[in-house]
Design a protein around this motif. Structure first.
Motif, short mmCIF file in Angstrom:
data_model
loop_
_atom_site.label_atom_id
_atom_site.label_comp_id
_atom_site.label_asym_id
_atom_site.label_seq_id
_atom_site.Cartn_x
_atom_site.Cartn_y
_atom_site.Cartn_z
N SER A 95 14.93 76.24 72.77
CA SER A 95 15.00 75.83 71.36
C SER A 95 16.44 75.72 70.86
CB SER A 95 14.19 76.78 70.49
OG SER A 95 14.62 78.09 70.73
N GLU A 96 17.36 76.46 71.47
CA GLU A 96 18.77 76.38 71.05
C GLU A 96 19.31 74.96 71.18
OE1 GLU A 96 17.48 78.56 73.19
OE2 GLU A 96 18.57 80.46 73.23
N CYS A 97 18.76 74.17 72.08
CA CYS A 97 19.27 72.82 72.32
C CYS A 97 18.33 71.75 71.78
CB CYS A 97 19.49 72.59 73.82
SG CYS A 97 20.67 73.72 74.54
N GLU A 98 17.30 72.17 71.05
CA GLU A 98 16.29 71.20 70.64
C GLU A 98 16.85 70.10 69.74
OE1 GLU A 98 12.94 72.60 68.33
OE2 GLU A 98 11.70 70.97 69.12
N GLU A 99 17.74 70.50 68.82
CA GLU A 99 18.29 69.51 67.88
C GLU A 99 18.98 68.37 68.64
OE1 GLU A 99 19.83 71.01 63.86
OE2 GLU A 99 21.59 70.15 64.82
N ASP A 100 19.82 68.75 69.60
CA ASP A 100 20.54 67.73 70.37
C ASP A 100 19.57 66.92 71.24
OD1 ASP A 100 22.99 68.33 69.34
OD2 ASP A 100 23.46 69.80 70.90
N ALA A 101 18.60 67.63 71.82
CA ALA A 101 17.65 66.93 72.70
C ALA A 101 16.79 65.95 71.89
CB ALA A 101 16.76 67.95 73.42
N LYS A 102 16.44 66.34 70.67
CA LYS A 102 15.63 65.45 69.83
C LYS A 102 16.44 64.27 69.34
CE LYS A 102 11.69 67.64 67.77
NZ LYS A 102 11.15 68.43 66.67
N SER A 103 17.70 64.51 69.00
CA SER A 103 18.48 63.39 68.48
C SER A 103 18.75 62.35 69.59
CB SER A 103 19.74 63.86 67.74
OG SER A 103 20.84 63.87 68.57
N LEU A 104 18.76 62.83 70.82
CA LEU A 104 18.89 61.92 71.96
C LEU A 104 17.75 60.90 72.03
CD1 LEU A 104 20.77 61.92 74.51
CD2 LEU A 104 19.14 63.47 75.57
N VAL A 117 15.35 57.26 68.69
CA VAL A 117 14.86 55.87 68.70
C VAL A 117 13.49 55.81 69.38
CG1 VAL A 117 15.23 53.58 69.71
CG2 VAL A 117 17.14 54.79 68.61
N PHE A 118 13.40 56.43 70.55
CA PHE A 118 12.16 56.43 71.33
C PHE A 118 11.02 57.05 70.53
CE2 PHE A 118 9.42 58.69 74.44
CZ PHE A 118 8.91 57.58 75.11
N ASP A 132 7.85 65.42 75.00
CA ASP A 132 7.81 63.96 75.06
C ASP A 132 6.84 63.46 73.98
OD1 ASP A 132 7.49 61.28 75.57
OD2 ASP A 132 7.46 61.50 77.76
N PRO A 133 7.36 62.71 72.95
CA PRO A 133 6.49 62.26 71.86
C PRO A 133 5.52 61.16 72.28
CG PRO A 133 8.69 61.33 71.60
CD PRO A 133 8.75 62.26 72.79
N ASN A 134 5.68 60.64 73.49
CA ASN A 134 4.75 59.62 73.99
C ASN A 134 3.35 60.25 74.03
OD1 ASN A 134 3.26 57.85 75.50
ND2 ASN A 134 4.78 57.60 77.14
N PRO A 135 2.38 59.68 73.28
CA PRO A 135 1.05 60.31 73.24
C PRO A 135 0.40 60.47 74.61
CG PRO A 135 1.08 58.20 72.02
CD PRO A 135 2.48 58.48 72.47
N ARG A 136 0.86 59.69 75.59
CA ARG A 136 0.29 59.84 76.95
C ARG A 136 0.83 61.08 77.65
NH1 ARG A 136 0.38 54.44 80.38
NH2 ARG A 136 -1.05 55.68 81.66
N VAL A 137 1.91 61.66 77.12
CA VAL A 137 2.49 62.86 77.75
C VAL A 137 2.26 64.05 76.80
CG1 VAL A 137 4.54 63.90 78.80
CG2 VAL A 137 4.23 61.41 78.89
N ASN A 138 3.12 64.14 75.77
CA ASN A 138 2.99 65.14 74.71
C ASN A 138 2.32 66.46 75.07
OD1 ASN A 138 1.98 65.81 71.57
ND2 ASN A 138 3.99 64.96 71.91
N GLY A 139 2.94 67.21 75.94
CA GLY A 139 2.40 68.52 76.31
C GLY A 139 1.68 68.52 77.65
N ALA A 140 1.21 67.35 78.08
CA ALA A 140 0.45 67.28 79.34
C ALA A 140 1.33 67.58 80.55
CB ALA A 140 -0.23 65.91 79.47
N GLY A 141 2.62 67.24 80.46
CA GLY A 141 3.56 67.52 81.56
C GLY A 141 3.72 69.02 81.73
#
Ligand code: AOF
Ligand code: ZN
Length: 365
Positions: free
Chosen positions: A128-137, A140-141, A104-113
């Protein structure tokens, strides 16, 4: 179901939230039994509502969750916002482990979860096999949380010889049915669609998403109309027949005198272009977090010229129009500070019927 299939399902669940969750990210969640059977799935349905994990876990008995694997397209949130922390909720359940698609790129989360889950003794795996699709999702966020500005994508449909439309200017279908369906999916992902006034006059498009699952969405339409020449004619166009007028903005020169409620002022620079970086700031404040620029060439070029187009989706159809008078969609880019060429990054190819779509992120010098 294997773990890749489970994550792909979580990603397609997430897509069901397109158009309803902004400015939150779309998120999907799938729960599998220790034997790989599907126990449950869910997605973040609307802004302020339950997170995907809660939607998927809500109705399941704790007993059923013993040893289960949870697949989430995004790292579970670590803090209590409008809803309680998903990571804490998952940590308290008898599940065996969690697979996630992207951080989660939200600085309030980013690894803390992830930390919360690991500290609770859960096995946490990045798929990691699905990272590209998960990131493109969450493209915008990710942009929104790191820049506090709207994410802007451009969409074009061109012929094999690079023409945007017939030289008469009247756009006609160049790309096929499958590509057009994909454009309707893109429209659902973006808060707004932006066009120039010539495109409005010539094509009279609706610019909504006509896929059945997104038909009730009311996306914004933004029209570039410096002199406000079409302000009084708004009722004539399809854009105002398929959405409330409160969702239409005509961007006009901020010096223009007018009494229209749909006009939205923006400074115009010395070369006669809107000051796009300033426009983006104003639009973000209005709660529009993403823009899909659908043409024409002048609108698209002015975004590139001002280094404000972040993503490009280019559909290429196997048609040759020939002639020298066709429209090149970047023909209004004059300044040389782009360098001799601009290379896209994170390039992806996808085929839609006979067409192919090349997409990628821009990188300006
Ligand atoms: C998740 N699952 O389904 C989503 C997450 O204000 P809230 O409580 O809705 O929290 C919003 C933040 O939670 C958002 O900025 C993002 O970091 C995260 N989104 N997280 O675990 C979800 N939508
Ligand atoms: Zn959450």
């Amino acid at each position: 179901m294997n773990k890749i299939e489970a994550m792909k399902l979580a990603i397609s669940e997430a897509q069901k939230g397109f158009g309803k969750v902004s400015p939150n990210p779309p998120v999907g969640c799938v729960v599998l039994s220790p034997d790989g059977d599907l126990i449950s799935k869910g997605y973040h349905r609307h802004f302020g509502g339950n997170h995907a994990e809660i939607e998927a876990l809500e109705k399941i008995e704790e007993e059923t969750l013993k040893g289960a694997q949870v697949f989430i397209s995004l790292e579970p949130c670590s803090y209590e916002g409008k809803t309680p922390s998903c990571a804490k909720r998952l940590a308290a359940l008898p599940i065996a482990g969690v697979y996630y698609g992207s951080l989660d790129p939200n600085p309030r989360v980013n690894g803390a979860g992830i930390e919360i889950l690991k500290n609770a003794g859960k096995r946490v795996t990045h798929l990691s096999e699905c990272e590209e699709d998960a990131k493109s999702l969450i493209e915008v966020f990710s942009w929104n949380v790191s820049h506090n500005l709207p994410f802007v994508a451009g969409k074009v449909g061109i012929t094999l010889d690079g023409h945007l439309a017939h030289s008469s200017g009247k756009s006609q279908w160049i790309t096929g049915e499958e590509s057009r369906k994909d454009v309707h999916l893109l429209r659902a992902q973006y808060d707004s669609v932006l066009i120039g006034k010539e495109t409005l006059l010539l094509d009279d498009p609706s610019l909504n998403s006509r896929l059945s699952e997104y038909r009730d969405l009311e996306n914004w339409v933004i029209v570039f109309d410096q002199k406000g020449s079409l302000l009084d004619r708004i009722d004539e166009f399809q854009i105002s027949k398929v959405r409330d007028k409160s969702k239409i903005l005509f961007v006009v020169d901020e010096e223009l005198k007018h009494s229209s409620s749909i006009a939205f002022g923006c400074p115009v620079d010395s070369s006669g272009f809107f000051d796009i970086p300033e426009l983006l700031k104003r639009i973000y404040k209005k709660g529009i977090y993403s823009i899909l620029v659908e043409g024409g060439a002048r609108a698209l070029s002015s975004f590139v010229e001002q280094k404000s187009l972040h993503q490009i989706y280019c559909y290429i159809a196997p048609i040759i129009l020939g002639g020298k008078s066709g429209i090149n969609w970047m023909s209004d880019v004059f300044h040389t500070d782009l360098g001799s060429a601009m290379y896209l990054e994170n390039v992806r190819h996808k085929s839609f019927g006979n067409d192919i779509r090349i997409s990628g992120r821009t990188r300006y010098k």
